[in-house]
Enzyme design. Structure first.
Site, PDB file in Angstrom:
ATOM      1  N   ARG A  54       0.850  -1.196   0.000  1.00  0.00           N
ATOM      2  CA  ARG A  54       0.000   0.000   0.000  1.00  0.00           C
ATOM      3  C   ARG A  54       0.883   1.243   0.000  1.00  0.00           C
ATOM      4  O   ARG A  54       2.092   1.163   0.086  1.00  0.00           O
ATOM      5  CB  ARG A  54      -0.936  -0.018   1.218  1.00  0.00           C
ATOM      6  CG  ARG A  54      -0.180  -0.404   2.467  1.00  0.00           C
ATOM      7  CD  ARG A  54      -0.655   0.192   3.713  1.00  0.00           C
ATOM      8  NE  ARG A  54      -0.558   1.624   3.708  1.00  0.00           N
ATOM      9  CZ  ARG A  54       0.584   2.302   3.909  1.00  0.00           C
ATOM     10  NH1 ARG A  54       1.742   1.679   4.111  1.00  0.00           N
ATOM     11  NH2 ARG A  54       0.579   3.611   3.891  1.00  0.00           N
ATOM     12  N   GLY A  55       0.211   2.416  -0.048  1.00  0.00           N
ATOM     13  CA  GLY A  55       0.950   3.671  -0.158  1.00  0.00           C
ATOM     14  C   GLY A  55       1.071   4.019  -1.634  1.00  0.00           C
ATOM     15  O   GLY A  55       1.382   3.148  -2.473  1.00  0.00           O
ATOM     16  N   ALA A  56       0.816   5.283  -1.951  1.00  0.00           N
ATOM     17  CA  ALA A  56       0.672   5.661  -3.362  1.00  0.00           C
ATOM     18  C   ALA A  56       1.872   5.275  -4.235  1.00  0.00           C
ATOM     19  O   ALA A  56       1.719   4.580  -5.250  1.00  0.00           O
ATOM     20  CB  ALA A  56       0.364   7.152  -3.453  1.00  0.00           C
ATOM     21  N   ARG A  91      -7.408  -0.060  -6.916  1.00  0.00           N
ATOM     22  CA  ARG A  91      -7.597   1.055  -5.956  1.00  0.00           C
ATOM     23  C   ARG A  91      -7.721   2.367  -6.742  1.00  0.00           C
ATOM     24  O   ARG A  91      -6.888   2.651  -7.600  1.00  0.00           O
ATOM     25  CB  ARG A  91      -6.439   1.129  -4.954  1.00  0.00           C
ATOM     26  CG  ARG A  91      -6.334  -0.119  -4.066  1.00  0.00           C
ATOM     27  CD  ARG A  91      -5.503   0.133  -2.834  1.00  0.00           C
ATOM     28  NE  ARG A  91      -6.179   1.010  -1.882  1.00  0.00           N
ATOM     29  CZ  ARG A  91      -5.577   1.539  -0.818  1.00  0.00           C
ATOM     30  NH1 ARG A  91      -4.304   1.308  -0.591  1.00  0.00           N
ATOM     31  NH2 ARG A  91      -6.238   2.311   0.016  1.00  0.00           N
ATOM     32  N   GLN A 201      -2.756   2.610  10.011  1.00  0.00           N
ATOM     33  CA  GLN A 201      -1.431   2.646   9.367  1.00  0.00           C
ATOM     34  C   GLN A 201      -0.405   3.382  10.229  1.00  0.00           C
ATOM     35  O   GLN A 201       0.781   3.072  10.195  1.00  0.00           O
ATOM     36  CB  GLN A 201      -1.519   3.325   7.992  1.00  0.00           C
ATOM     37  CG  GLN A 201      -2.226   2.521   6.923  1.00  0.00           C
ATOM     38  CD  GLN A 201      -3.686   2.876   6.817  1.00  0.00           C
ATOM     39  OE1 GLN A 201      -4.324   3.270   7.792  1.00  0.00           O
ATOM     40  NE2 GLN A 201      -4.249   2.744   5.634  1.00  0.00           N
ATOM     41  N   ASP A 242      -1.974  10.967  -1.840  1.00  0.00           N
ATOM     42  CA  ASP A 242      -2.284   9.959  -2.859  1.00  0.00           C
ATOM     43  C   ASP A 242      -2.576  10.562  -4.218  1.00  0.00           C
ATOM     44  O   ASP A 242      -2.502   9.894  -5.244  1.00  0.00           O
ATOM     45  CB  ASP A 242      -3.459   9.103  -2.403  1.00  0.00           C
ATOM     46  CG  ASP A 242      -3.065   8.315  -1.165  1.00  0.00           C
ATOM     47  OD1 ASP A 242      -3.166   8.863  -0.062  1.00  0.00           O
ATOM     48  OD2 ASP A 242      -2.607   7.179  -1.330  1.00  0.00           O
ATOM     49  N   ASN A 252      -5.404  12.614   0.839  1.00  0.00           N
ATOM     50  CA  ASN A 252      -4.596  11.726   1.676  1.00  0.00           C
ATOM     51  C   ASN A 252      -5.546  10.946   2.582  1.00  0.00           C
ATOM     52  O   ASN A 252      -6.773  11.141   2.545  1.00  0.00           O
ATOM     53  CB  ASN A 252      -3.576  12.528   2.496  1.00  0.00           C
ATOM     54  CG  ASN A 252      -2.509  11.626   3.105  1.00  0.00           C
ATOM     55  OD1 ASN A 252      -1.964  10.755   2.430  1.00  0.00           O
ATOM     56  ND2 ASN A 252      -2.205  11.820   4.377  1.00  0.00           N
ATOM     57  N   LYS A 253      -4.986  10.075   3.369  1.00  0.00           N
ATOM     58  CA  LYS A 253      -5.779   9.201   4.234  1.00  0.00           C
ATOM     59  C   LYS A 253      -6.819   9.998   5.024  1.00  0.00           C
ATOM     60  O   LYS A 253      -6.538  11.096   5.505  1.00  0.00           O
ATOM     61  CB  LYS A 253      -4.812   8.469   5.176  1.00  0.00           C
ATOM     62  CG  LYS A 253      -5.425   7.449   6.101  1.00  0.00           C
ATOM     63  CD  LYS A 253      -6.279   6.428   5.397  1.00  0.00           C
ATOM     64  CE  LYS A 253      -5.585   5.732   4.244  1.00  0.00           C
ATOM     65  NZ  LYS A 253      -6.499   4.919   3.416  1.00  0.00           N
TER      66      LYS A 253
HETATM   67  O1  MRU Z   1      -4.746   3.384   2.047  1.00  0.00           O
HETATM   68  P1  MRU Z   1      -3.250   3.559   2.074  1.00  0.00           P
HETATM   69  O2  MRU Z   1      -2.608   3.000   3.282  1.00  0.00           O
HETATM   70  O3  MRU Z   1      -2.613   3.092   0.790  1.00  0.00           O
HETATM   71  O4  MRU Z   1      -3.072   5.137   2.135  1.00  0.00           O
HETATM   72  C1  MRU Z   1      -1.782   5.665   2.196  1.00  0.00           C
HETATM   73  C2  MRU Z   1      -1.766   7.108   2.398  1.00  0.00           C
HETATM   74  O5  MRU Z   1      -2.773   7.775   2.481  1.00  0.00           O
HETATM   75  C3  MRU Z   1      -0.413   7.741   2.388  1.00  0.00           C
HETATM   76  O6  MRU Z   1      -0.356   8.839   3.239  1.00  0.00           O
HETATM   77  C4  MRU Z   1      -0.122   8.190   0.959  1.00  0.00           C
HETATM   78  O7  MRU Z   1      -0.257   7.117   0.080  1.00  0.00           O
HETATM   79  C5  MRU Z   1       1.231   8.742   0.827  1.00  0.00           C
HETATM   80  S1  MRU Z   1       2.382   7.447   0.671  1.00  0.00           S
HETATM   81  C6  MRU Z   1       3.949   7.995   0.575  1.00  0.00           C
END
Ligand code: MRU
Length: 362
Positions: A54-56, A91, A201, A242, A252-253
């Site tokens: 996970r993570g963008a 996603r 997270q 993201d 973002n999250k």
């Molecule tokens: O749902 P996730 O865990 O993939 O979401 C991640 C985030 O929101 C991060 O803050 C974002 O992807 C930045 S990653 C460097």
């Protein structure tokens, strides 16, 4: 980054066969460190959708390798286009996924079918290496923001939300990269880590990776940040993103927007760390137009943790019949963002700011 002295990336090729793809299973952290081996398109797509990875930026890199796995099974143009769409559908919010697959397709459409697999692996490796370099540069450009908060006898307090560390990228992280860079430079700092319900997270991943690097940190309930800001206990906020619109709105999250509001009210700088791969140049109004992923209600109604006997258990924490909603992201409007930290430098969260750093997008 290192785990117990051993250098890791968040995605890498199997050293023996040079084609299967390894990731850390992030659904198992912080309780156990488990390495997964992906061998098919469907395994890669499942890993992204289920958030084993996970993570963008990281899902972009894993998607690129997922397409390599798909091409091993069928490198025809029809299959390639279909498989890229299938991986892209896993996603919706992080634009890195679409960006990485588009880059792969652009490279591969003009490549003879017989050469596609080799070319795809080379392109995926470039995507991964470039992500590492971009994030390292973000660390350098973010460092002065932390240095600016250094005062004699004062420990710099940075607040972050979710996990935008090396676990969310191929290496270094985005929001955490300036923190690692400052820590490595000997700056006395401490990180407030939002737990980041519903999937935790922050509590599970950011604490784990900061701890492995020795960075002082404290996990706090998602609702605590405003209180700490009111009492002068946060020098700056750095978050990842993201998807950033060309005007500087940042998805973002879920919960990031509320931190930006609290930071604005308390004159706390609120910075968004973004590699250019996370900027959606096609999109102007982030609040209206960034697609927000809606995930399973079970992520809200249930929590997973370790019992005293060591077993991992999931339990319901919501009344039996109450429904739950689970938007996974929110969008912080550019007016609440102090600035963006990119691999080319810092800029205001605005079209002018971004185009100043990326003039080729004019
Ligand atoms: O749902 P996730 O865990 O993939 O979401 C991640 C985030 O929101 C991060 O803050 C974002 O992807 C930045 S990653 C460097």
């Amino acid at each position: 980054m290192k785990i117990d002295g051993i250098a890791y990336r968040s995605v890498w090729l199997n050293a023996d066969d040079r084609w299967s793809v390894h990731i850390l299973d992030q659904t198992k952290l912080p309780w156990s460190l488990e390495v997964l081996r992906l061998t098919t398109r469907d395994e890669a797509a499942h890993a992204i959708k289920s958030m084993q990875t996970r993570g963008a930026p990281l899902i972009g890199a894993v998607a690129a390798y997922g397409l390599c796995l798909a091409l091993r099974a069928d490198a025809s143009t029809e299959a390639m286009e279909r498989d890229a769409e299938l991986i892209n559908a896993t996603r919706p919010t992080a634009v890195n996924l679409r960006w990485a697959l588009d880059r792969m397709l652009t490279r591969l459409r003009n490549t003879p079918v017989s050469e596609r697999v080799a070319v795809a692996y080379a392109e995926a490796a470039l995507i991964a290496d470039e992500d590492v370099a971009q994030n390292q540069a973000i660390g350098q450009f973010g460092l002065p923001l932390i240095e600016a908060a250094v005062r004699p006898g004062h420990r710099v307090n940075v607040l972050t939300h979710c996990n935008a560390g090396w676990l969310a990228t191929v290496d270094w992280g985005t929001a955490l990269s300036p923190i690692y860079t400052a820590f490595n430079a000997g700056i006395d700092l401490h990180v407030w880590v939002d737990e980041t319900r519903p999937r935790n997270q922050g509590a599970a991943l950011t604490t784990w990776e900061l701890g492995k690097h020795g960075v002082p940190h404290t996990v706090v309930a998602d609702n605590a940040g405003g209180h700490f800001m009111q009492h002068g206990m946060v020098d700056l906020v750095i978050v990842g993103t993201d998807r950033v619109s060309r005007t500087g709105d940042a998805a973002n999250k879920i919960g990031t927007y509320l931190k930006a509001l609290a930071a604005h009210d308390n004159n706390v700088p609120f910075w968004v760390a973004t590699p250019s791969t996370t900027i959606d140049w096609e999109l102007s109004d982030g609040v209206a137009d960034i697609p927000i992923e809606e995930r399973s209600a079970a992520e809200v109604t249930d929590m997973t943790g370790r019992l005293p006997d060591g077993t991992i258990a999931t339990m319901r924490v919501v009344a039996a019949d109450s429904p739950a909603a689970n938007p996974a992201f929110d969008v912080t409007p550019a007016r609440l963002v102090t600035g963006l930290i990119t691999e080319r430098g810092r800029c205001s969260a605005s079209a002018d700011g971004l185009l100043g750093l990326f003039p080729e997008r004019r």
